[in-house]
Design an enzyme around this catalytic site. Structure first.
Site, PDB file in Angstrom:
ATOM      1  N   GLU A  82      42.360  41.688  38.843  1.00  0.00           N
ATOM      2  CA  GLU A  82      41.497  40.917  37.944  1.00  0.00           C
ATOM      3  C   GLU A  82      40.124  41.570  37.898  1.00  0.00           C
ATOM      4  O   GLU A  82      39.524  41.866  38.943  1.00  0.00           O
ATOM      5  CB  GLU A  82      41.365  39.475  38.416  1.00  0.00           C
ATOM      6  CG  GLU A  82      40.481  38.637  37.492  1.00  0.00           C
ATOM      7  CD  GLU A  82      40.412  37.168  37.869  1.00  0.00           C
ATOM      8  OE1 GLU A  82      39.677  36.422  37.180  1.00  0.00           O
ATOM      9  OE2 GLU A  82      41.082  36.758  38.836  1.00  0.00           O
TER      10      GLU A  82
ATOM     11  N   ASN B 188      38.946  38.271  31.671  1.00  0.00           N
ATOM     12  CA  ASN B 188      38.669  36.918  31.211  1.00  0.00           C
ATOM     13  C   ASN B 188      38.148  36.944  29.782  1.00  0.00           C
ATOM     14  O   ASN B 188      37.269  37.743  29.443  1.00  0.00           O
ATOM     15  CB  ASN B 188      37.645  36.244  32.133  1.00  0.00           C
ATOM     16  CG  ASN B 188      38.201  35.990  33.513  1.00  0.00           C
ATOM     17  OD1 ASN B 188      39.083  35.168  33.680  1.00  0.00           O
ATOM     18  ND2 ASN B 188      37.707  36.727  34.495  1.00  0.00           N
TER      19      ASN B 188
ATOM     20  N   GLU C 174      42.962  36.681  30.140  1.00  0.00           N
ATOM     21  CA  GLU C 174      43.040  35.371  30.774  1.00  0.00           C
ATOM     22  C   GLU C 174      42.210  34.347  30.006  1.00  0.00           C
ATOM     23  O   GLU C 174      41.057  34.591  29.653  1.00  0.00           O
ATOM     24  CB  GLU C 174      42.558  35.446  32.223  1.00  0.00           C
ATOM     25  CG  GLU C 174      43.477  36.265  33.118  1.00  0.00           C
ATOM     26  CD  GLU C 174      43.118  36.129  34.584  1.00  0.00           C
ATOM     27  OE1 GLU C 174      42.141  35.419  34.901  1.00  0.00           O
ATOM     28  OE2 GLU C 174      43.824  36.732  35.421  1.00  0.00           O
TER      29      GLU C 174
ATOM     30  N   ASP D 193      44.721  30.446  32.898  1.00  0.00           N
ATOM     31  CA  ASP D 193      44.064  30.428  34.198  1.00  0.00           C
ATOM     32  C   ASP D 193      43.739  28.992  34.603  1.00  0.00           C
ATOM     33  O   ASP D 193      43.643  28.104  33.759  1.00  0.00           O
ATOM     34  CB  ASP D 193      42.783  31.261  34.118  1.00  0.00           C
ATOM     35  CG  ASP D 193      42.281  31.696  35.483  1.00  0.00           C
ATOM     36  OD1 ASP D 193      42.946  31.390  36.489  1.00  0.00           O
ATOM     37  OD2 ASP D 193      41.207  32.321  35.540  1.00  0.00           O
TER      38      ASP D 193
ATOM     39  N   GLU E 243      46.542  31.785  42.957  1.00  0.00           N
ATOM     40  CA  GLU E 243      45.177  32.177  43.315  1.00  0.00           C
ATOM     41  C   GLU E 243      44.775  31.516  44.626  1.00  0.00           C
ATOM     42  O   GLU E 243      45.307  30.472  45.001  1.00  0.00           O
ATOM     43  CB  GLU E 243      44.198  31.739  42.222  1.00  0.00           C
ATOM     44  CG  GLU E 243      44.416  32.380  40.874  1.00  0.00           C
ATOM     45  CD  GLU E 243      43.337  31.951  39.888  1.00  0.00           C
ATOM     46  OE1 GLU E 243      42.497  32.786  39.556  1.00  0.00           O
ATOM     47  OE2 GLU E 243      43.350  30.784  39.454  1.00  0.00           O
TER      48      GLU E 243
END
Length: 417
Positions: free
Chosen positions: A191, A249, A281, A311, A368
């Site tokens: 990420e 993101n 995401e 997410d 996560e």
């Protein structure tokens, strides 16, 4: 799209609680004394204590300074903890609460939801007895969330001009937090996270600049700068024969940019990197101001071969509608549920349900906040596909990833024994 070391004095006192006022509401005299002593040892500025809700409310009204965190039991004589929390919220006597109770976890979860609906911030509940480690984690969580909610308080007054200057001088960097496949521990993705390498303040985390950028409308400048850097890193991994993808993101404003899918595809094509190497995401709570334009953008991204990930799944109210309307390929299970494994039976049920739901929908799952071997093994037994969290790796600059990968291979071997 932090953390700091704490020094200890010889007396065993620390300064984690510096500047904080806490209130302990507990009818058991011994438990109340223990909790009070723990908080004093953590260096809290002021520790109040009460045996029931009535006493607690009187003290809060009379106290000249705000109470930062209320640590409350639920089952107490007189005014119980449930009624007490309602009064705290209605009278705005505190903003943050922690429930410390031996009652059923499902009941505690219901009370937490009630408190949140009343406008209180609820930190992770803790089991009795209260210990220094438990309260240290509570205080760390409070600090972290306070930074996220009140960035101006922690930002050292970073202005729009400061941030633009940093952008112009290429002070912003891409850091990565690796994601690994649970079946064999292979590093398959990372990420991408923004960090500001400030010449005076050192590494600055997103909570201190992203809210200012979003408010000023310059967040997309950072995103596009970082996309170019990310694609260059993808290109390098490709040359090294590494099958690594990157998750980025997606901001709400970019969702409304009709040119974004084509521009992103063009950047990747220029570097000879396939669009399947990038996952975009979308947080479950993101507000799509123009639903038609946003859905068009997301559909075109999928047509061009980009993956889409939802997410923070399970933290909002629109999750099933989002899953039904948007062609996601991946579901990320929020860390609050993952960290609750082994603590709340309801968290285990929610995580397992999410994995089964994703499987039925043909989506891969990413957990996560995986921080312990116990969480890893439980998630693997549930059939989770990928894992991300401090057990695997903390976020790091690109040039640290090679050394991390070597270390992770060794740690994974011991994890599977």
């Amino acid at each position: 799209m932090g953390f700091s070391g704490i020094g200890r004095g010889n007396s065993g006192m620390t300064d984690e609680g510096k500047g904080l006022t806490l209130l302990v509401v507990e009818d058991n005299n011994f438990q109340r004394a223990i909790a009070t002593k723990v908080l004093e040892d953590l260096g809290c500025e002021c520790v109040l204590s009460a045996a029931d809700g009535d006493d607690a409310l009187r003290q809060m009204v009379a106290h000249p300074d705000p109470v930062h965190i209320v640590l409350s039991d639920l089952d107490m004589p007189g005014m119980d903890g449930v009624e007490f929390l309602r009064h705290v919220a209605e009278q705005k006597l505190a903003g943050t609460v922690v429930i410390a109770s031996a009652l059923d976890s499902a009941l505690i979860h219901t009370v937490e939801d009630m408190a949140q609906e009343h406008g209180l911030q609820v930190l992770s509940n803790i089991e009795k007895p209260v210990t220094r480690d438990k309260m240290r984690r509570v205080i760390e969580q409070y600090r972290k969330e306070d930074r996220a909610r009140n960035p101006e308080k922690w930002s050292d007054s970073f202005s729009e001009e400061d941030i633009i200057h940093g952008l112009d001088n290429n002070e912003f960097e891409v850091w990565y937090q690796p994601k690994v496949r649970m079946s064999d521990g292979a590093w398959v993705s990372s990420e991408a996270l923004a960090r500001w390498n400030h010449p005076e303040h050192g590494i600055v985390f997103p909570a201190r600049f992203v809210p200012v950028m979003e408010k000023s409308g310059i967040i997309d400048q950072l995103t596009w700068k970082q996309v170019h850097e990310i694609v260059e890193h993808l290109c390098q991994w490709q040359r090294e024969g590494k099958d690594i993808s990157v998750a980025v993101n997606l901001s709400p404003t970019l969702l409304e940019d009709m040119d974004m899918p084509g521009k992103l595809e063009e950047i990747m094509a220029h570097h000879g990197v396939s669009t399947c190497r990038m996952t975009l995401e979308l947080t479950e709570n993101v507000v799509m101001r123009n639903m038609a334009r946003s859905l068009e953008t997301l559909a075109r991204l999928r047509i061009k071969g980009f993956s889409l990930s939802i997410d923070d799944f399970g933290t909002g109210f629109s999750n099933f509608q989002q899953l039904n309307r948007i062609p996601f390929s991946e579901l990320k299970i929020d860390q609050s549920f993952v960290m609750g494994l082994g603590v709340k039976e309801s968290c285990k049920t929610i995580v397992l349900s999410n994995i089964e739901l994703a499987s039925r929908l043909g989506l891969k799952t990413v957990a996560e906040g995986v921080e312990t071997p116990e969480s890893w093994h439980e998630l693997k037994s549930m059939g989770c596909d990928y894992s991300q969290g401090y057990l695997i790796a903390r976020p790091m600059p690109f040039n640290k990833l090679a050394a991390w990968e070597k270390d992770w291979r060794q740690r994974y071997q011991s994890l599977t024994k």
